[in-house]
Scaffold this active site. Structure first.
Site, PDB file in Angstrom:
ATOM      1  N   ARG A  72       5.399 -13.379   9.445  1.00  0.00           N
ATOM      2  CA  ARG A  72       5.873 -11.960   9.368  1.00  0.00           C
ATOM      3  C   ARG A  72       7.335 -11.913   9.952  1.00  0.00           C
ATOM      4  NH1 ARG A  72       2.090  -7.182  10.725  1.00  0.00           N
ATOM      5  NH2 ARG A  72       3.835  -6.252  10.299  1.00  0.00           N
ATOM      6  N   LYS A 130       4.202   3.240  11.148  1.00  0.00           N
ATOM      7  CA  LYS A 130       4.248   4.654  10.488  1.00  0.00           C
ATOM      8  C   LYS A 130       3.817   5.639  11.509  1.00  0.00           C
ATOM      9  CE  LYS A 130       1.720   3.263   7.028  1.00  0.00           C
ATOM     10  NZ  LYS A 130       1.905   1.762   6.899  1.00  0.00           N
ATOM     11  N   GLU A 142       0.922  -1.013  -0.099  1.00  0.00           N
ATOM     12  CA  GLU A 142      -0.024   0.020   0.062  1.00  0.00           C
ATOM     13  C   GLU A 142       0.950   1.241   0.064  1.00  0.00           C
ATOM     14  OE1 GLU A 142      -3.629   1.839   2.597  1.00  0.00           O
ATOM     15  OE2 GLU A 142      -2.644   0.083   3.231  1.00  0.00           O
TER      16      GLU A 142
END
Length: 777
Positions: free
Chosen positions: A492, A502, A277
């Site tokens: 992950r 973020k 994204e």
């Protein structure tokens, strides 16, 4: 209860004021934590119990909220005395969600209540499992993967402390092998690549592999490899066109025809995609995803798309599109095609209309907050007439319905129990590529699998958290009667001592803990590149981790080791003095002499550079001690030292001080051919240039700065204040030609890279990684 009263209650169970205020912003956690607090007498809690109650409130699911009182009592009574036991309690409660009351005996057995694992038991089971691997341990020594033993012990001793197991394994390995030798510390020899047959990517698996082994759509645990290519060849994924052979794949009457058409389009080649994204900077976890997606395609002579998942115009910026492509190419990969989810907006809309016509989707007016969580109330509009949904969806597209007043939802229940995920929502925002054409935008749940189908992806590789979306992935493709790829999941990558969110990185920047997204103390890919980490080292690090379904965190030391291995053979050595002490050689000739310095001492004929040796030179201040401690091997008034590469031994003749501080040492020099061999050789510089050197340390104190139990004050409270030191150093003059991203090994100090702040008047170096602890002694 007022916010102030709530915060005071939170502080009573052990939260800091900052953490209490942060918690108050989360409505769900606040609700459950207040419920927990109401169940106990907070003034009588034993130390640490409050934080365990906080862990319960952050982890509990809405569907078992009625069991809070039951679980809280066990925590207060000291029977659930660790987060491990609380997690087991929650798992048990979830598996008995429909039962009005839990069976105490079964519950206690599931949570290990009362079980005490002694150090003797840990020692016994470690010894038991070590014996199975003794021969392999002796052969591989410290390159043996000790995690295998730890996992085996954990399987036998579920409630043992993980640190205790690791410490015991380390002790027994040391006892068996003894201290590490030079051979243990040396980098692994490079594996020579074998020529790959041109048709390798199209090979079908052997019959016994493709038919005799049941394959699930989780990435099978595969250990690390020397290279990504080698690792990717080990993965037991299906061959293109054999989608139906994977467990869980839904076969329809049209599957065979669709797969035949798919093979004609792809030519039987592997097709993967990396679908970020474009709303932020990529981090170290994305490096694993890039390597797996691009690496798997490359290892099987296939192709990989870079597809921007640009379905949310609210957060997307051009700099992120550019930055993502830049990082993919930095890691050494070239996309087969660069595509965007927005390329397919027209097709996605047509398919949404088709779903409505098939009564598989409907327009809903529940608000976003109403359908959050695991057990939202069923939509009263689920069974509205098809024609009505078609008209409302058209009205949504034409901007006739306000943002937030309607969504398009799919009629499916996900694995996790959540019903009817949203397919489209209204956003009155222009899109960077489609402008004002659309005011409805598709969600990930709707878009991702359909874009995979359009691009004829063979292997949709994604992280474990998307496993719960697999059923909707298959359902949606089959509902539209289009080609359906196979979704495979892997664990992950999380790294200790950092944050990659973020929002949290933005907070670190705003609060002044770091300077920007590429600050070398972060683990964004731009930060790692700026610190001087080579892309090849990042790829080797990812290859070494293997592909596993488990989600875990690794220590940054593993990345540091990969960086050292790479730079040790690629970064030329040079001499730089970080804390200069002036040395004057009183018997030096009138003219300076040129000294040849090899760039790679282990390969002296590979390349070299010349430096000047003059009467005045500089050494590290800690390479001289007027009153040395026992065992000190460098320069003292009574001990000589050698100058690296120069062929001279220096001996102290006079120590010059200013207010008690040594500011200069006068020495005499003698050739190494005639002088007695010194105990050590040190680096030096003469006629140097001044450079700026930035020395970085880890940003956080704890392994998991986001863990509310380990760091109750929040991640900002875990930041260290001594993470950057800037020094004016003296360097060999030949470094004045160094350019940004050039990499060097400063002899006896570490590996350094030229920073982008460098200009004609100031060369700036970042420390990439220090040398091993036993280097330069």
């Amino acid at each position: 209860m007022s916010p102030e009263e709530t915060i005071e209650n939170f502080k009573k169970i052990g939260l800091s004021e900052l953490k209490a205020k942060e918690t108050l912003k989360n409505a769900n956690v606040t609700k459950f934590l207040l419920q927990v607090i109401n169940e106990v007498d907070v003034d009588k809690l034993q130390p640490g119990v409050g934080l365990l109650l906080y862990h319960l409130a952050t982890k509990i699911k809405p569907q078992i909220a009625g069991k809070i009182s039951f679980i809280s009592k066990y925590i207060v009574d000291g029977k659930l005395d660790s987060t491990l036991r609380i997690d087991a309690a929650l798992e048990y409660a979830l598996s008995h969600v429909n039962e009005k009351s839990l069976n105490n005996k079964e519950f206690e057995e599931a949570c290990g209540v009362g079980i005490v694992v002694t150090p003797e038991q840990v020692e016994q089971f470690v010894e038991k499992h070590m014996a199975k691997y003794k021969n392999e341990l002796i052969e591989k020594r410290y390159r043996f993967n000790s995690g295998i033993v730890m996992q085996a012990v954990r399987a036998d001793l579920k409630w043992a402390d993980g640190k205790a197991i690791k410490n015991e394994v380390d002790v027994q390995i040391l006892d068996l092998l003894g201290p590490k030798t030079e051979a243990d510390l040396a980098p692994l020899p490079k594996v020579k690549k074998e020529a790959k047959p041109s048709n390798e990517g199209n090979k079908k698996p052997k019959k016994e592999e493709s038919q005799g082994t049941k394959v699930t759509t989780d990435a099978t645990d595969i250990g690390g490899a020397a290279s990504i290519s080698e690792l990717m060849k080990k993965l037991p994924f299906h061959a293109p066109g054999d989608n139906f052979k994977t467990d869980g794949y839904v076969v329809t009457p049209n599957t065979k025809k669709l797969l035949e058409e798919h093979l004609k389009i792809t030519g039987g080649k592997v097709r993967t995609r990396f679908p970020p994204e474009p709303n932020g900077i990529l981090h170290i976890g994305h490096a694993k995803a890039i390597n797996i997606n691009f690496g798997y395609a490359a290892a099987h002579d296939g192709v990989c798309f870079l597809r921007y998942d640009d379905t949310n115009p609210e957060k997307e910026e051009e700099k992120f599109f550019v930055g993502i492509k830049d990082m993919v190419e930095w890691l050494g990969y070239k996309p087969y095609k660069i595509t965007h989810s927005s390329d397919y907006f027209d097709q996605l809309y047509e398919w949404a209309v088709k779903l409505i016509n098939k009564d598989m989707a409907y327009v809903c007016h529940q608000k976003a907050e109403e359908i959050k969580g695991f057990n939202p109330p069923p939509s009263p509009w689920r069974n509205r007439p098809i024609e009505e949904s078609l008209q409302l969806f058209e009205d949504m597209k034409n901007g006739k319905i306000d943002e937030g007043d309607a969504t398009l939802r799919m009629k499916i229940t996900l694995e996790e129990g959540k019903q009817d995920p949203v397919a489209y929502r209204i956003k009155f925002l222009p899109h960077h590529r489609t402008g004002n054409k659309w005011c409805i935008y598709p969600t990930y749940d709707y878009t991702h699998c359909l874009c995979d189908s359009i691009e004829h992806i063979t292997h949709s590789l994604c992280t474990k958290e998307f496993q719960s979306r697999r059923s909707s992935y298959y359902w949606l493709c089959n509902a539209l009667d289009i080609y359906c790829p196979v979704q495979w999941e892997y664990g992950r990558l999380n790294v200790n001592y950092t944050v990659v969110s973020k929002r949290k990185i933005a907070k670190l920047i705003d609060e002044g803990f770091v300077n920007d997204w590429d600050d070398p103390r972060l683990f964004t890919l731009t930060a790692l590149r700026r610190r001087g980490v080579p892309s090849a080292a990042v790829n080797a690090f990812c290859a070494g981790l293997g592909v596993t379904g488990a989600v875990g965190a690794v220590d940054p030391a593993l990345l540091d080791a990969a960086v050292r291995d790479h730079l040790n053979t690629s970064a030329p050595r040079t001499m730089v003095v970080l804390d200069p002490l002036k040395i004057t050689i009183t018997n030096f000739p009138n003219e300076a002499i040129s000294v040849k310095v090899p760039d790679f001492p282990n390969e002296p004929d590979k390349s070299f550079h010349n430096v000047v040796l003059d009467k005045t030179l500089y050494i590290e201040a800690n390479d001289f001690k007027e009153q040395p401690e026992k065992g000190y091997r460098r320069l003292t008034p009574n001990q000589t030292v050698g100058l690296r590469h120069a062929g001279f031994i220096i001996k102290v003749s006079k120590v010059i001080k200013d207010n008690g501080k040594v500011i200069e040492v006068e020495c005499t020099a003698e050739s190494t051919e005639s002088a007695e061999k010194p105990k050590a050789f040190i680096h030096w510089v003469s006629q140097p240039i001044a450079v700026e050197v930035r020395l970085y340390e880890p940003l956080f104190k704890h392994k998991n700065p986001e863990d509310p139990v380990e760091v109750p004050g929040g991640f900002l409270s875990d930041c260290r204040t001594d993470t950057l030191s800037v020094v004016r150093a003296y360097a060999d003059a030949y470094l004045k030609c160094a350019k940004p991203h050039d990499k060097f090994q400063f002899e006896r100090i570490g590996f350094f890279s030229v920073d982008s702040d460098t200009n004609a008047s100031n060369i700036v170096f970042n420390r990439t990684v220090s040398l091993k602890e036993d280097s330069g002694k």
